[in-house]
Design a protein around this motif. Sequence first.
Motif, PDB file in Angstrom:
ATOM      1  N   ALA A  33     -22.842 -33.433 -93.959  1.00  0.00           N
ATOM      2  CA  ALA A  33     -21.551 -33.404 -93.260  1.00  0.00           C
ATOM      3  C   ALA A  33     -21.605 -32.457 -92.069  1.00  0.00           C
ATOM      4  O   ALA A  33     -21.069 -32.766 -90.994  1.00  0.00           O
ATOM      5  N   GLY A  34     -22.240 -31.308 -92.246  1.00  0.00           N
ATOM      6  CA  GLY A  34     -22.374 -30.347 -91.147  1.00  0.00           C
ATOM      7  C   GLY A  34     -23.172 -30.930 -90.001  1.00  0.00           C
ATOM      8  O   GLY A  34     -22.795 -30.774 -88.826  1.00  0.00           O
ATOM      9  N   ALA A  35     -24.266 -31.605 -90.311  1.00  0.00           N
ATOM     10  CA  ALA A  35     -25.089 -32.233 -89.277  1.00  0.00           C
ATOM     11  C   ALA A  35     -24.276 -33.276 -88.514  1.00  0.00           C
ATOM     12  O   ALA A  35     -24.260 -33.290 -87.281  1.00  0.00           O
ATOM     13  N   LYS A  36     -23.583 -34.124 -89.265  1.00  0.00           N
ATOM     14  CA  LYS A  36     -22.786 -35.183 -88.631  1.00  0.00           C
ATOM     15  C   LYS A  36     -21.697 -34.595 -87.740  1.00  0.00           C
ATOM     16  O   LYS A  36     -21.433 -35.097 -86.641  1.00  0.00           O
ATOM     17  N   ALA A  37     -21.083 -33.495 -88.185  1.00  0.00           N
ATOM     18  CA  ALA A  37     -19.994 -32.877 -87.422  1.00  0.00           C
ATOM     19  C   ALA A  37     -20.451 -32.344 -86.067  1.00  0.00           C
ATOM     20  O   ALA A  37     -19.641 -32.239 -85.143  1.00  0.00           O
ATOM     21  N   VAL A  38     -21.734 -32.011 -85.944  1.00  0.00           N
ATOM     22  CA  VAL A  38     -22.238 -31.507 -84.663  1.00  0.00           C
ATOM     23  C   VAL A  38     -23.105 -32.543 -83.948  1.00  0.00           C
ATOM     24  O   VAL A  38     -23.832 -32.226 -83.011  1.00  0.00           O
ATOM     25  N   GLY A  39     -23.004 -33.798 -84.404  1.00  0.00           N
ATOM     26  CA  GLY A  39     -23.681 -34.888 -83.723  1.00  0.00           C
ATOM     27  C   GLY A  39     -25.169 -35.009 -83.997  1.00  0.00           C
ATOM     28  O   GLY A  39     -25.900 -35.569 -83.186  1.00  0.00           O
ATOM     29  N   LEU A  40     -25.605 -34.500 -85.126  1.00  0.00           N
ATOM     30  CA  LEU A  40     -27.019 -34.597 -85.488  1.00  0.00           C
ATOM     31  C   LEU A  40     -27.178 -35.387 -86.773  1.00  0.00           C
ATOM     32  O   LEU A  40     -26.250 -35.503 -87.559  1.00  0.00           O
ATOM     33  N   GLY A  41     -28.388 -35.886 -86.987  1.00  0.00           N
ATOM     34  CA  GLY A  41     -28.737 -36.455 -88.276  1.00  0.00           C
ATOM     35  C   GLY A  41     -29.121 -35.316 -89.208  1.00  0.00           C
ATOM     36  O   GLY A  41     -29.471 -34.215 -88.756  1.00  0.00           O
ATOM     37  N   ALA A  42     -29.078 -35.573 -90.490  1.00  0.00           N
ATOM     38  CA  ALA A  42     -29.408 -34.535 -91.467  1.00  0.00           C
ATOM     39  C   ALA A  42     -30.840 -34.026 -91.277  1.00  0.00           C
ATOM     40  O   ALA A  42     -31.086 -32.822 -91.362  1.00  0.00           O
ATOM     41  N   THR A  43     -31.775 -34.923 -90.995  1.00  0.00           N
ATOM     42  CA  THR A  43     -33.161 -34.504 -90.794  1.00  0.00           C
ATOM     43  C   THR A  43     -33.297 -33.659 -89.538  1.00  0.00           C
ATOM     44  O   THR A  43     -34.070 -32.705 -89.498  1.00  0.00           O
ATOM     45  N   ASP A  44     -32.526 -33.974 -88.495  1.00  0.00           N
ATOM     46  CA  ASP A  44     -32.554 -33.176 -87.268  1.00  0.00           C
ATOM     47  C   ASP A  44     -32.118 -31.740 -87.557  1.00  0.00           C
ATOM     48  O   ASP A  44     -32.762 -30.780 -87.119  1.00  0.00           O
ATOM     49  N   GLU A  92     -40.874 -25.223 -80.265  1.00  0.00           N
ATOM     50  CA  GLU A  92     -40.169 -23.967 -80.509  1.00  0.00           C
ATOM     51  C   GLU A  92     -38.673 -24.160 -80.331  1.00  0.00           C
ATOM     52  O   GLU A  92     -38.242 -24.908 -79.456  1.00  0.00           O
ATOM     53  N   PRO A  93     -37.890 -23.496 -81.150  1.00  0.00           N
ATOM     54  CA  PRO A  93     -36.435 -23.616 -81.020  1.00  0.00           C
ATOM     55  C   PRO A  93     -35.953 -22.849 -79.797  1.00  0.00           C
ATOM     56  O   PRO A  93     -36.464 -21.767 -79.488  1.00  0.00           O
ATOM     57  N   VAL A  94     -35.007 -23.434 -79.069  1.00  0.00           N
ATOM     58  CA  VAL A  94     -34.444 -22.755 -77.901  1.00  0.00           C
ATOM     59  C   VAL A  94     -32.918 -22.748 -77.912  1.00  0.00           C
ATOM     60  O   VAL A  94     -32.295 -22.130 -77.062  1.00  0.00           O
ATOM     61  N   GLY A  95     -32.321 -23.432 -78.858  1.00  0.00           N
ATOM     62  CA  GLY A  95     -30.867 -23.484 -78.903  1.00  0.00           C
ATOM     63  C   GLY A  95     -30.388 -23.993 -80.242  1.00  0.00           C
ATOM     64  O   GLY A  95     -31.169 -24.455 -81.063  1.00  0.00           O
ATOM     65  N   ARG A  96     -29.090 -23.867 -80.424  1.00  0.00           N
ATOM     66  CA  ARG A  96     -28.449 -24.359 -81.651  1.00  0.00           C
ATOM     67  C   ARG A  96     -27.222 -25.155 -81.242  1.00  0.00           C
ATOM     68  O   ARG A  96     -26.614 -24.861 -80.221  1.00  0.00           O
ATOM     69  N   PRO A  97     -26.843 -26.108 -82.067  1.00  0.00           N
ATOM     70  CA  PRO A  97     -25.589 -26.816 -81.767  1.00  0.00           C
ATOM     71  C   PRO A  97     -24.450 -25.801 -81.649  1.00  0.00           C
ATOM     72  O   PRO A  97     -24.292 -24.937 -82.512  1.00  0.00           O
ATOM     73  N   ALA A  98     -23.694 -25.894 -80.571  1.00  0.00           N
ATOM     74  CA  ALA A  98     -22.658 -24.895 -80.271  1.00  0.00           C
ATOM     75  C   ALA A  98     -21.654 -24.722 -81.404  1.00  0.00           C
ATOM     76  O   ALA A  98     -21.234 -23.602 -81.691  1.00  0.00           O
ATOM     77  N   ASP A  99     -21.267 -25.798 -82.039  1.00  0.00           N
ATOM     78  CA  ASP A  99     -20.233 -25.713 -83.071  1.00  0.00           C
ATOM     79  C   ASP A  99     -20.782 -25.550 -84.484  1.00  0.00           C
ATOM     80  O   ASP A  99     -20.011 -25.537 -85.440  1.00  0.00           O
ATOM     81  N   LEU A 100     -22.095 -25.414 -84.625  1.00  0.00           N
ATOM     82  CA  LEU A 100     -22.680 -25.381 -85.958  1.00  0.00           C
ATOM     83  C   LEU A 100     -22.137 -24.220 -86.795  1.00  0.00           C
ATOM     84  O   LEU A 100     -21.718 -24.421 -87.937  1.00  0.00           O
ATOM     85  N   ASP A 101     -22.135 -23.029 -86.238  1.00  0.00           N
ATOM     86  CA  ASP A 101     -21.633 -21.885 -87.010  1.00  0.00           C
ATOM     87  C   ASP A 101     -20.161 -22.068 -87.371  1.00  0.00           C
ATOM     88  O   ASP A 101     -19.745 -21.728 -88.481  1.00  0.00           O
ATOM     89  N   LYS A 102     -19.393 -22.640 -86.456  1.00  0.00           N
ATOM     90  CA  LYS A 102     -17.969 -22.884 -86.720  1.00  0.00           C
ATOM     91  C   LYS A 102     -17.800 -23.893 -87.862  1.00  0.00           C
ATOM     92  O   LYS A 102     -16.955 -23.706 -88.749  1.00  0.00           O
ATOM     93  N   VAL A 103     -18.613 -24.934 -87.847  1.00  0.00           N
ATOM     94  CA  VAL A 103     -18.533 -25.977 -88.872  1.00  0.00           C
ATOM     95  C   VAL A 103     -18.940 -25.439 -90.244  1.00  0.00           C
ATOM     96  O   VAL A 103     -18.332 -25.761 -91.259  1.00  0.00           O
ATOM     97  N   LEU A 104     -19.968 -24.587 -90.264  1.00  0.00           N
ATOM     98  CA  LEU A 104     -20.486 -24.077 -91.529  1.00  0.00           C
ATOM     99  C   LEU A 104     -19.735 -22.847 -92.040  1.00  0.00           C
ATOM    100  O   LEU A 104     -19.890 -22.470 -93.208  1.00  0.00           O
ATOM    101  N   ALA A 105     -18.939 -22.220 -91.181  1.00  0.00           N
ATOM    102  CA  ALA A 105     -18.265 -20.967 -91.533  1.00  0.00           C
ATOM    103  C   ALA A 105     -17.401 -21.051 -92.794  1.00  0.00           C
ATOM    104  O   ALA A 105     -17.459 -20.135 -93.620  1.00  0.00           O
ATOM    105  N   PRO A 106     -16.584 -22.087 -92.985  1.00  0.00           N
ATOM    106  CA  PRO A 106     -15.747 -22.102 -94.190  1.00  0.00           C
ATOM    107  C   PRO A 106     -16.560 -22.052 -95.494  1.00  0.00           C
ATOM    108  O   PRO A 106     -16.226 -21.291 -96.401  1.00  0.00           O
ATOM    109  N   ALA A 107     -17.619 -22.821 -95.562  1.00  0.00           N
ATOM    110  CA  ALA A 107     -18.452 -22.801 -96.783  1.00  0.00           C
ATOM    111  C   ALA A 107     -19.156 -21.459 -96.918  1.00  0.00           C
ATOM    112  O   ALA A 107     -19.237 -20.901 -98.017  1.00  0.00           O
ATOM    113  N   ARG A 108     -19.661 -20.928 -95.809  1.00  0.00           N
ATOM    114  CA  ARG A 108     -20.328 -19.620 -95.865  1.00  0.00           C
ATOM    115  C   ARG A 108     -19.365 -18.546 -96.356  1.00  0.00           C
ATOM    116  O   ARG A 108     -19.733 -17.690 -97.158  1.00  0.00           O
TER     117      ARG A 108
END
Length: 147
Positions: free
Chosen positions: A26-37, A94-110
């Motif tokens: 659900a978190g992946a989908k909310a930020v426009g990614l697939g779960a594997t991504d 190498e990683p260079v960025g994160r989905p902008a809303d990822l932390d916001k999307v995951l924050a309630p569960a965290r």
Amino acid sequence: MSTPEGSKESAIFRRYLSAVVLHAQAGAKAVGLGATDLYALNILELSGPMTPGELGTRTGLTTGPTTRLIDRLEAAGYVRRAADPGDRRKVIVEPVGRPADLDKVLAPARRAIGEILSEYPADQRAVLFEYFERAAAAYQRAAEEIA
């Protein structure tokens, strides 16, 4: 000690694992990614840069799907391909960025999990985190054996 299949404890544990996977999807989908991504980004964030082959092994993907995964993540600005500093003939991802809303999307569960963990005394939290560390390694080994 093993928990018998079909036991109450086994059912609780399976529900927990299913909920974790569902939340990740659900978190992946909310930020426009697939779960594997999202899983691949997590691997890179935790382990650091690696070759496409290593990323493919860690995600369980073959060469073609790994290339398409890296292409998608690179186009979205989350990873880049670079020459391996130890061997310029090799490429690393190498990683260079994160989905902008990822932390916001995951924050309630965290937050909710943080509240649950805070209810345990420090010695019990230590046991829980020792379990998480050991279980993660066991699941990683098991996945490698299956593949």
